[in-house]
Scaffold this active site. Structure first.
Site, short mmCIF file in Angstrom:
data_model
loop_
_atom_site.label_atom_id
_atom_site.label_comp_id
_atom_site.label_asym_id
_atom_site.label_seq_id
_atom_site.Cartn_x
_atom_site.Cartn_y
_atom_site.Cartn_z
N ARG A 1 135.44 35.46 48.01
CA ARG A 1 136.09 36.03 46.81
C ARG A 1 137.44 36.69 47.08
O ARG A 1 137.67 37.24 48.15
CB ARG A 1 135.14 37.04 46.17
N HIS B 1 135.83 30.84 46.18
CA HIS B 1 135.96 29.55 46.85
C HIS B 1 137.13 28.71 46.34
O HIS B 1 136.99 27.51 46.08
CB HIS B 1 134.65 28.76 46.70
N HIS C 1 130.18 24.79 53.34
CA HIS C 1 129.16 25.52 52.59
C HIS C 1 127.80 24.83 52.62
O HIS C 1 127.13 24.71 51.59
CB HIS C 1 129.64 25.74 51.16
N ASP D 1 124.18 38.51 51.31
CA ASP D 1 125.32 37.72 50.86
C ASP D 1 126.56 38.48 51.32
O ASP D 1 127.35 38.96 50.52
CB ASP D 1 125.29 37.55 49.33
N GLU E 1 128.28 30.58 56.68
CA GLU E 1 129.65 30.10 56.47
C GLU E 1 130.61 30.89 57.36
O GLU E 1 130.88 32.06 57.09
CB GLU E 1 130.05 30.30 55.01
#
Ligand code: BGC
Length: 354
Positions: free
Chosen positions: A86, A111, A182, A254, A318
């Site tokens: 982000r 993304h 991803h 996350d 990632e």
């Protein structure tokens, strides 16, 4: 019966992709019977099968067909860019100039924005029995980003059961660049029913980036020690799941985990993931400063290959620069900002033992 490769081709070829044309698929196989498949749309890593106990096991999540692939927002296996993760409010300042890029995740940009690199058709620049090179040109102003950016991603399959992903980029104006893959892994098998939470994870990371409710890092690099974010020793992902406010804010894990600089030489193992039955191990090596460990907290109701996915049906690791880096001057080289003439050459290896 159609082979695995034929089934993949059929599922992705029956419907046109974003640009009205069908996808081109590339398949690689090694001497041990490991296979990897890619498509030019998003330079996507579509499939990875491993020979486990005499059977071929699919360990990547994906859409059942192209019609669903173009609708999903999970970014299954795609290369995301220009900027992975982000950017707050889709705004940043470079060399005194303000930029606004596409907002596609609440009030933030995710993304690469609305028409990210995952939605583009990449050129297949090279292709051999064990590698494929995808290239993409992103023009000055694309999605609001400055500079003509040329990107290439090289996937190489080795006989040591490793997929090596090489990233290269160059720009003619200073701009944020943060490319990652991803892929969602389920080492027990895509259709096994095992959860990300059942996997065991080890991360060579002493710090993580706490976020606000929009998943924008606060700017603090918090020590993992004594928290549920401590994966410095192998730990079941579910064992301390949602136990702390920083996880609750994000619906689970996350977060960017910050690697110790000495492990980002591309040779040292920075992360290890094990299947619930411990029959598959994945080792991650990288030159990037962090990894977004995402436990699949938004996967529910996403149509998948074997079923409609539920929460935590797979997880992503990632490798990346720090999310919202362009807005965090204190983060220095970890911000993910490339200058003209600057070098963007990175490598991430996913190596499998089975
Ligand atoms: C992000 C998640 C997001 C997912 C799919 C991950 O990289 O960290 O918050 O839901 O990508 O878009």
């Amino acid at each position: 019966m159609a082979s695995h490769f034929e089934q993949l081709e059929q599922s992705m070829d029956q419907t046109p992709s974003f640009d009205g044309q069908v996808a081109q698929l590339i398949h690689l196989a090694n001497d041990n019977g490991m296979t990897v498949s890619f498509m030019d749309i998003g330079a996507t890593w579509l499939s990875c099968t491993l020979p486990v106990k005499g059977e071929s096991r699919e360990i990547l999540l994906r859409s059942p067909n192209m019609a669903e692939h173009i609708k999903q927002s999970a970014y299954f296996g795609s290369i995301v860019g220009r900027f992975a993760n982000r950017i707050a409010l889709g705004r940043f300042e470079i060399e005194g100039k303000q930029y606004q890029v596409g907002v596609n995740n609440g009030e933030n940009s995710l993304h690469g924005g609305i028409d990210g690199f995952d939605k583009r058709r990449w050129a297949v620049a090279e292709h051999s029995a064990n590698h494929v090179v995808f290239r993409l040109h992103s023009a000055d102003g694309d999605q609001g980003y400055p500079g003509n950016l040329d990107v290439s991603v090289t996937y190489t399959l080795t006989d040591e059961n490793a997929l090596v992903i090489g990233y290269q980029a160059s720009t003619d104006k200073t701009c944020p660049v943060n490319l990652t893959n991803h892929a969602y892994f389920n080492l027990a098998g895509e259709g096994s029913g095992a959860k990300s939470l059942d996997h065991q994870l080890q991360l060579n990371a002493e710090g993580y980036l706490p976020t606000d409710s929009g998943l924008i890092p606060s700017g603090e690099i918090k020590a993992v020690q004594g928290t549920s974010f401590d994966f410095t020793q192998p730990k079941n992902i579910g064992s301390e799941f949602l136990t702390e406010p920083d996880q609750k804010t994000a619906g689970g894990y996350d977060h960017a985990f910050v690697f110790e600089p000495q492990v980002t030489d591309g040779q040292t193992v920075a992360a290890i993931l094990r299947s619930p039955q411990q029959d598959v191990t994945m080792k991650v090596k990288t030159t990037k400063p962090a990894v977004q460990f995402y436990s699949g907290n938004f996967l529910a109701e996403t149509p998948g290959l074997s079923k409609t996915y539920e929460l935590y049906d797979g997880l992503a690791l990632e490798t990346q620069f720090f999310p919202d880096g362009p807005n965090k001057p204190d983060w220095g080289v970890n911000r993910g900002v490339l200058t003209p003439g600057g070098s963007y050459q990175h490598q991430t290896v996913y190596q499998f033992e089975c």
